[in-house]
Design an enzyme around this catalytic site. Structure first.
Site, PDB file in Angstrom:
ATOM      1  N   TYR B 143       0.821  -1.214   0.000  1.00  0.00           N
ATOM      2  CA  TYR B 143       0.000   0.000   0.000  1.00  0.00           C
ATOM      3  C   TYR B 143       0.860   1.272   0.000  1.00  0.00           C
ATOM      4  CZ  TYR B 143      -4.181  -2.813   1.057  1.00  0.00           C
ATOM      5  OH  TYR B 143      -5.212  -3.722   1.018  1.00  0.00           O
ATOM      6  N   LYS B 192       2.950 -15.338   3.003  1.00  0.00           N
ATOM      7  CA  LYS B 192       2.893 -16.173   1.803  1.00  0.00           C
ATOM      8  C   LYS B 192       4.334 -16.529   1.467  1.00  0.00           C
ATOM      9  CE  LYS B 192       0.600 -18.083  -1.654  1.00  0.00           C
ATOM     10  NZ  LYS B 192      -0.418 -19.143  -1.514  1.00  0.00           N
ATOM     11  N   ASP B 224      -3.743 -17.590   2.185  1.00  0.00           N
ATOM     12  CA  ASP B 224      -4.941 -18.193   1.595  1.00  0.00           C
ATOM     13  C   ASP B 224      -5.517 -19.265   2.512  1.00  0.00           C
ATOM     14  OD1 ASP B 224      -2.509 -19.425   0.859  1.00  0.00           O
ATOM     15  OD2 ASP B 224      -3.394 -20.387  -0.881  1.00  0.00           O
ATOM     16  N   ASP B 248      -5.457  -6.238   6.095  1.00  0.00           N
ATOM     17  CA  ASP B 248      -6.637  -5.513   5.615  1.00  0.00           C
ATOM     18  C   ASP B 248      -7.744  -6.505   5.257  1.00  0.00           C
ATOM     19  OD1 ASP B 248      -8.245  -3.474   4.692  1.00  0.00           O
ATOM     20  OD2 ASP B 248      -7.223  -3.280   2.759  1.00  0.00           O
ATOM     21  N   ASP B 252     -11.027  -7.811   7.978  1.00  0.00           N
ATOM     22  CA  ASP B 252     -12.417  -7.634   7.543  1.00  0.00           C
ATOM     23  C   ASP B 252     -13.163  -8.967   7.537  1.00  0.00           C
ATOM     24  OD1 ASP B 252     -12.463  -4.917   7.371  1.00  0.00           O
ATOM     25  OD2 ASP B 252     -12.024  -4.828   5.233  1.00  0.00           O
TER      26      ASP B 252
HETATM   27 MG   LIG Z   1      -4.763 -20.662  -2.593  1.00  0.00          MG
HETATM   28 MG   LIG Z   2     -10.106  -3.518   5.138  1.00  0.00          MG
END
Ligand SMILES: [Mg+2]
Ligand SMILES: [Mg+2]
Lengths: 358, 358
Positions: B143, B192, B224, B248, B252
């Site tokens: 970001y 990751k 993931d 982020d 959520d």
């Molecule tokens: Mg995956």
């Molecule tokens: Mg968010």
């Protein structure tokens, strides 16, 4: 009688050969029922190819796939090859075949079977009607960009680079619009356009292409919001299209909605109709050879092949309906059985589905 | 009697002033019950500061915050300022204050209130006991990295850069370990690392620091997979620490597990004990001034402040227990009421909670 289609079959490792055998039984039944015609060629791939040919992706297997209309893949990998050097790992074969075949998207349906709704951690009334597809870009983004270490102003730092060009976005967005057209005609494009430049490019391309598909209803969803909305209103999504990493995360979240990974099919597509089809589950070496693996994900991958590569929608529907009716009748493989003592085996499940096809 | 703590109160826009007023009532009650002592100073921030001072973050507000032991923030923003140039947007004030105060982490608890379990789309038996905190890195990652367009070999392309240095990872990982120590002593570090260089750096730092916290049980989870596990076993997580974008998305998703965004507290922390506390919900301009906003998220943000900045665990528990007992007794603001005609207002909810505190 339809044209004969060439299917390259690469059964791979672990339970791959067992589940692929059942999928082929189902394809043969559709030849009978719908006048389809297939020619099957078998090739070595993955761990077994490393053992027999010294490489996970032998040239003859690749040539066979390139000459085929579609590829049916079982599964690759296992503990035997986990500590191999990178070029001798089954997963390297998977990356190699995708690249060599120009496959740039991964398609993952997440559909709820009524009688398996209880397997999900979500409430049945929330899941009701959930039938979505995640279209994930597979060749670009941060997973493939430059990555390195360097000395920064504050010491050692690591860098990953996320890159997308207009062409890469355009081809997958078009593919997603086309898929949406064959379904409920709704497309959710997921990005983080309020922060990322690659996402702003992504959204520009989507908005430029959208007028070519006036019959498809488009919504833009921010990735963090999408992670929420998949839980809040899963049934409202039809086709979701997104970049590589967002797709990696969201397709797994969507898979978990269904509660049964053993049931999920997938496709990898390139330009044109050609595609590679495989179950989402892995090679499950712990149960390989025991005849207890669930063949449904592979069988549903055939239905997906029929829809996406061949446009055999009627035969695809027949397969999907047969799977649903066998499940409705209470038949379960061990992985989805509540009473494992009553579980059916791999071949029996395949036979039951073939018998239920109309 | 405890030392007097300076609290900078920036109520902001929309429902901010209403919900903050109830949180202050609760703090005053803890002065009485637990011998705590607070000095409140009020400052302009956000849209109201734009209107009155011509900037979303006036210098005197910033100075006040810097001189305080903690900041209590209501909410900022509203349609009135949405079309302002960037430097005159309330959200710019939020970025500015975080930066000026050196806040590098965002803390978001997701705890299930027994009597609100039905508000979630997940099954109550899956949610049972869910009480987790997401610790998100807030100043680095993709970001904030370089972002630009360029002409590539295949035409226009967009680039985002994700950068983390050792220091940035180390400070937030340490903070997460410390927080885990005050809780159930479990830390899940999300990355990751099988693909990204920044994630490999992240994991190296986590593994290097972990031996300093032998009492905390550590697991590494791929992002993931974490998106899946939050649905499969939410109650098994205690503290989750991760980089900016993963945080982020996952915070959520975790918020949605609870089914009631109006109840969620948050903190932004830097080095040391100082922190900024605010509800997750926004300024809700549509219901501002009507006395119907739910003050619970802001009241729970005070409990979070007591735990993370002041170590007032007993008083924090008193607030959390009072909120639970008022909800158990069936009192609801309109946003969480099933029968809105019986809903209580903002002040009444604050009074009920104050009355329930012991
Ligand atoms: Mg995956
Ligand atoms: Mg968010």
């Amino acid at each position: 009688m339809a044209d004969t289609k060439k299917i390259a079959v690469i059964a791979g490792d672990g339970i791959g050969p067992e589940v692929v055998a059942e999928a082929i039984k189902v394809m043969k039944k559709t030849e009978e029922l719908y006048g389809l015609s297939f020619e099957f060629e078998h090739g070595l791939f993955g761990g077994i190819a490393i053992d027999e040919k010294g490489t996970p992706l032998p040239q003859e297997t690749l040539d066979m796939c390139k000459a085929a209309d579609a590829v049916l893949l079982g599964a690759v990998g296992g503990p035997k090859w986990d500590n191999n050097p990178k070029e001798l790992r089954p997963e390297t074969g998977l990356l190699g075949i995708r690249k060599a075949l120009g496959l740039f998207s991964n398609i993952r349906p997440a559909k709820i079977f009524d009688c398996l709704k209880d397997a999900s951690t979500l409430k049945p009334e929330v899941l009701e009607g959930t039938d979505l597809i995640v279209v994930r870009e597979l060749t670009g983004g941060i997973y493939f960009g430059d990555k390195f270490r360097r000395e920064g102003a504050n010491g050692e730092e690591a860098v990953d680079t996320c890159v997308y060009n207009v062409h890469e976005v355009e081809r997958i967005v078009r593919q997603a619009f086309e898929i949406a057209r064959t379904r409920r005609k709704k497309l959710a494009s997921v990005d983080k356009a309020n922060v990322l430049e690659t996402s702003r490019l992504w959204r520009e391309v989507v908005n430029r292409i959208a007028p070519e598909y006036p019959d498809v209803e488009l919504e833009h969803v921010l990735v963090d919001n999408c992670a929420m909305q998949l839980l809040r209103r899963p049934a409202s999504f039809d086709v979701i299209v997104t970049e590589n990493m967002f797709g990696d995360i969201l397709s797994d979240e969507a898979a978990m909605l269904t509660g049964s990974i053993g049931m999920l099919s997938s496709a990898s597509l390139g330009e044109g109709a050609f595609g590679l089809y495989e179950p989402v589950h892995g090679s499950a070496p712990d149960i390989a050879g025991q005849g207890i693996a669930n063949p449904i994900a592979t069988i549903l991958s055939v239905a997906l092949m029929y829809r996406l590569t061949f446009g055999y929608h009627e035969a695809a529907q027949s397969i999907e309906d047969a799977v649903a009716s066998v499940l409705d009748a209470g038949h379960r493989t061990a992985d989805i059985a509540t009473d494992r003592s009553k579980a059916v085996g791999t071949q029996q499940m395949g036979d039951l589905i073939v018998a239920a096809m109309k």
